[in-house]
Scaffold this motif. Structure first.
Motif, PDB file in Angstrom:
ATOM      1  N   THR A 295       0.116   5.945  -0.486  1.00 27.68           N
ATOM      2  CA  THR A 295      -0.864   7.028  -0.511  1.00 27.68           C
ATOM      3  C   THR A 295      -0.614   7.865  -1.758  1.00 27.68           C
ATOM      4  O   THR A 295       0.548   8.142  -2.079  1.00 27.68           O
TER       5      THR A 295
ATOM      6  N   PRO B 289      -5.742   6.227  -0.049  1.00 29.59           N
ATOM      7  CA  PRO B 289      -4.999   4.967   0.017  1.00 29.59           C
ATOM      8  C   PRO B 289      -5.015   4.224  -1.315  1.00 29.59           C
ATOM      9  O   PRO B 289      -6.018   4.263  -2.034  1.00 29.59           O
TER      10      PRO B 289
ATOM     11  N   PRO C   4      -1.340   3.686   4.438  1.00 34.19           N
ATOM     12  CA  PRO C   4      -2.448   2.815   4.830  1.00 34.19           C
ATOM     13  C   PRO C   4      -1.954   1.491   5.414  1.00 34.19           C
ATOM     14  O   PRO C   4      -1.153   0.800   4.793  1.00 34.19           O
TER      15      PRO C   4
ATOM     16  N   THR D  90       0.833  -1.212   0.000  1.00 33.82           N
ATOM     17  CA  THR D  90       0.000   0.000   0.000  1.00 33.82           C
ATOM     18  C   THR D  90       0.863   1.256   0.000  1.00 33.82           C
ATOM     19  O   THR D  90       2.019   1.237   0.426  1.00 33.82           O
TER      20      THR D  90
END
Ligand SMILES: Cc1cc2nc3c(=O)[nH]c(=O)nc-3n(C[C@H](O)[C@H](O)[C@H](O)COP(=O)(O)O)c2cc1C
Length: 166
Positions: free
Chosen positions: A27, A33, A108, A25
């Motif tokens: 951003t 996210p 995230p 993950t």
């Protein structure tokens, strides 16, 4: 040998090579996210702590990942099959369907992985149709859970007979 034959043999060989599964993950510029299912993850160096993974240049999140400079690798546990499908499915709001929050570093974080590696990108390498992201691990959390495996397009837990043979 024809290139097509080589590609088929390569897929057959790689598909028969078992791996774990991760969700990576980050951003985007808007602060939203972004995440993707990844099994190209590998550990590289112990001192300093370095890992790598590769992303298809056709992935919708390629620019976000190469520009954000940081990411989190979630090493999935054997009860997280749904995340594998969710983070490799098109046209779904991936983060609306799961429990997650932001790390101190505004990345995230998903719940339930057996390990969470927070990384800073130290290098990107163009390699064929993929880009390799090399990350320095800046933070690690672990949970005592067993891993999820991926083999020949199947996902599941380590079979009990695997342990019996030891
Ligand atoms: C088990 C598994 C492993 C995967 N590993 C990778 C990977 O290492 N790199 C990659 O770019 N895509 C990988 N994918 C495919 C992406 O998760 C999938 O194409 C995803 O939908 C791409 O994100 P996008 O829809 O935002 O483009 C994998 C998919 C699965 C099911």
């Amino acid at each position: 040998m024809l290139n097509e034959d080589n590609q088929r043999l390569f897929k057959e060989a790689m598909g028969n090579y078992p791996t774990g599964v991760t969700v990576v993950t980050t951003t985007n510029r808007e602060g939203d996210p972004v995440g993707i299912t990844v099994n190209s993850f590998a550990s590289v160096s112990l001192d300093p702590l370095i890992i790598l993974w590769s992303i298809d240049r056709k992935a919708s999140s390629i620019d976000t990942f190469t520009k954000s400079g940081k990411f989190i690798v979630h090493l999935l546990a054997n009860d997280q099959q749904e995340l594998v499908k969710l983070f490799s499915s098109k046209n779904v709001d991936r983060f609306s369907k799961i429990k997650w929050g932001f790390s101190d570093n505004q990345l995230p974080v998903l719940e339930g992985a057996f390990a969470v590696l927070e990384c800073e990108t130290v290098q990107t390498v163009e390699a064929g149709d993929h880009t390799i992201l090399i990350g320095a691990v800046t933070n690690i959390r672990t949970e005592k859970k067993d891993p999820l495996l991926y083999h020949r397009r199947h996902i599941g837990a380590i079979p009990s007979e695997f342990y019996e043979r030891m």
